[in-house]
Design a protein around this motif. Sequence first.
Motif, short mmCIF file in Angstrom:
data_model
loop_
_atom_site.label_atom_id
_atom_site.label_comp_id
_atom_site.label_asym_id
_atom_site.label_seq_id
_atom_site.Cartn_x
_atom_site.Cartn_y
_atom_site.Cartn_z
N HIS A 85 -11.62 15.31 55.95
CA HIS A 85 -10.62 16.40 55.95
C HIS A 85 -9.40 16.06 55.08
O HIS A 85 -8.29 16.52 55.38
CB HIS A 85 -10.15 16.70 57.38
N LYS A 107 -8.74 16.88 51.81
CA LYS A 107 -8.29 18.06 51.08
C LYS A 107 -7.62 19.05 52.03
O LYS A 107 -6.55 19.60 51.74
CB LYS A 107 -9.47 18.72 50.36
N GLU A 108 -8.24 19.27 53.19
CA GLU A 108 -7.68 20.21 54.15
C GLU A 108 -6.30 19.75 54.64
O GLU A 108 -5.38 20.56 54.80
CB GLU A 108 -8.62 20.38 55.36
N GLU A 153 -2.83 21.74 54.07
CA GLU A 153 -2.06 22.11 55.27
C GLU A 153 -0.62 21.60 55.18
O GLU A 153 0.33 22.32 55.51
CB GLU A 153 -2.74 21.52 56.52
#
Length: 881
Positions: free
Chosen positions: A666, A668-669, A673
């Motif tokens: 996660h 990139k996420e 965010e």
Amino acid sequence: MSCDQRERDHSEFILYAVRMALKFLKNLFTGDSNEKVLLEMNQVVGEVETYGKSLGNLTDQELQEKSKALKNKLVQSDDPPKELDLSIVEALGLIRESITRTTGETAYGVQIKGALALHRGQVAEMRTGEGKTLVATLALYINSLIAKGVHSVTVNDYLARRDSQWYAPALDLLGISIGVVQNDRSAWIYSREILSSRPTYEHLREVTRPEAYQADIVYGTNNEFGFDYLRDNMATTLADSSQGQLDFAIVDEADSILIDEARTPLIISGAAQVDVTLYPRFAKIVPSLQAERDYIVDLQHRSINLTESGIEILEKALGISNIYAPENFRMTRYLEAALKAEVLFKKDRDYVVNDGQVVIVDDFTGRLMEGRRWSDGLHQAVEAKEKVKIQQESITYATITIQNYFRLYGKLSGMTGTAITEAEEFNEIYNLEVLVIPPNRDVAREDYPDLVFRNQTAKWQSVITDVQEKYQVKRPVLVGTVSIETSEGLSAQLTKLNIPHEVLNAKQHQREAQIIEKAGALGAVTIATNMAGRGTDIKLSDEVKQLGGLHVIGTERHEARRIDNQLRGRCGRQGDPGSTRFFVSFEDEMVKRFSPDWLSGMIDKLVDDGEPLESKQLTSAIGQAQQKVESYNFDIRKHLVKYDDVTNSQRAVVYEQRNLVLQGQHVKETVIEMVHDEIDSLALQHLTNVDYDIELFRQSIEQITGDLDPKDLNNPENQKSAELVEEAKHLANSRLKILDDEFGEELRRRTEELILISAIDATWVEHLTALSELRQGIGLRAYAQTDPLVAFQREAHDMWTQYRERVQNTVARQILRARIIINEPSRMQPRSNSQTTMDQVKNPTADDAAAPTGNTRAERRRIERQQKKINKVRNGRASAR
């Protein structure tokens, strides 16, 4: 005696009486729970012994195949721990038979009970000489069948190497691999071939740290396991981490590691930029102060308070009018450290000077603590006092307490000869029950009542007389002392009397095992500090046994009863004869600090100078004083845990986030965010009804995305806050996509990992420093009728929120502006051929306009003008308000 003191003593007596009454009632209605558990274990012991008989006819190969089949069955089970409990007889029978074949030793009933206690996650109290190393081997094998991280924790490197090879042939026969980690950063794997002639290295082959941790069972010290945990959580790639899972640990000498060392946290630090030139200045001033007149010493709390006279002398010497004025507040830190170094910390008791360096002496074990330093400027103050080179103070990169490190293990257990007196602490801090395992043979040792003297001169003369008497009949004597200074002083006296002897203290720690092994020889006289060779048996010849065995002399009562019991336990192993006697004076530090006031008055009336008093009532009174110390120290450790629990919950989140990044999960996420959350934060600052400023919002977004086109965030028809935020997020997403296309997703992902890790680490270091500073001064809140712990928890929570915001701020401003430098001519080569390192991702700081160090002059000047413009707008607002 004062009324207050009388009331305190009365309250302590009532509390003690209530505890004893509750314990009596519990035993009256439920029986002795310890005895019940031992009786229940008898069935398992019988089944193991019966099953063992069926294994005797198997070949070594068949025995190993049985072990492998059992492991496969357990691993494939839906519930391996439950299946292991159902297969406990088979597992114990296999390792018991293997030990018998390879060493000729067969585990007897109480050793099997000890192994069951360890397997169940308890502390097994077993007397000296009962074979705790064998007991640990049984439990280690059992748990290695289902667990990944199985660790045997010892107090020093020597025991880690020795124990790893002692029953290694039995484990090796069953297909279990063994690793060893050492404090010098070396790591080893057991080999059945002899590879070295060095003692305790014979079967060890050097390997990398990760290779050692991949072994089924790993031996090492508590410090090294703890520091490896911290190092792993400072690693920038998964390849740099080594320890892996923490499933099961057996802590040898559990009282020493889990209790005595629990007051000192494990810290990885680096040099801080602090002015150390002031330490020698204070070191020259402080010795001119006189006790009572210029300062008052509180021995019980080990603190010093200056009187008005002392303050005046210091201010005059420093040439200042008020040392507590705001402009001089940093001076007080140097002052407190210098006072403690001069008055409370003594050479050859608290520390030694080796090769121009101040080395701490562990006050519980008597061992040198190489590489450990006191904090808050104390170590520098001691260095100034001893006129050695003053090393720079440090800044904390990572830290954890012993308590919170060992609570990370899925299952924790321990063993020691002295645990029952600390059962409450084991239970409250570690959720560990203590099980007292009876000796295989009855104890034949005789413990004489204490001899109590009015002063130390008479006490030491009586000690020397006792040593002379035993030496004349060739009976071996072990004399326990509390410090290096006293051990060397006694040695000098025995030398004058031509009594040959050995001295074991922190200065001779490398010969520890050899000295202790010979302590039971005919006519041997050994002087030892508290280290006293724990983990090494003192064996006696038949001739020595006929003389009464080893005689142990304690020259001072320790703060903890179990330390005294450990010294007593050096004799009387496995039914051997022996005797012990403690010599105590009312000038001993522990007695002065904690004995009741009436005791000293009674001694003055009953005892003449030089005459000892032998009384069970006196011994009991001194024991009560020790209980007061134990209770006091327990409160300190419990207090430390409560504060560290706050940091620990935050540390768990940080380390989990780091690990997810290193695993590439996660990433990139997370980055997107953080960028979006930072844009939302900027909108709250600049696009609210009160402070609506689209130009300032636009300039702030440029710090995230880089230069904007004139039309970006500048549409007259699109001035609503929500629409501007969505447009800003879309711009950020587009620029991230452009970078991914330009450099390739793999290289960009690695860049994002490095930026995340560096932002987390740098901000975490700042956060730890801030927490440390908060912790140092939080006690003053009590004067304002505020609970310091509650205040610490509240403010630490606020600081945690600020920490997360700073990480977000840093990542958002770096992720689109970092410059990637690739060593190869082609930018599009795959990651395997690219040498991307932390140094090659040039990150801007969070405080400026996020300008990378590799920018052109024109770009730097543009960013500077942009920052000045933002500051000008902010200043204008401030003036308007």
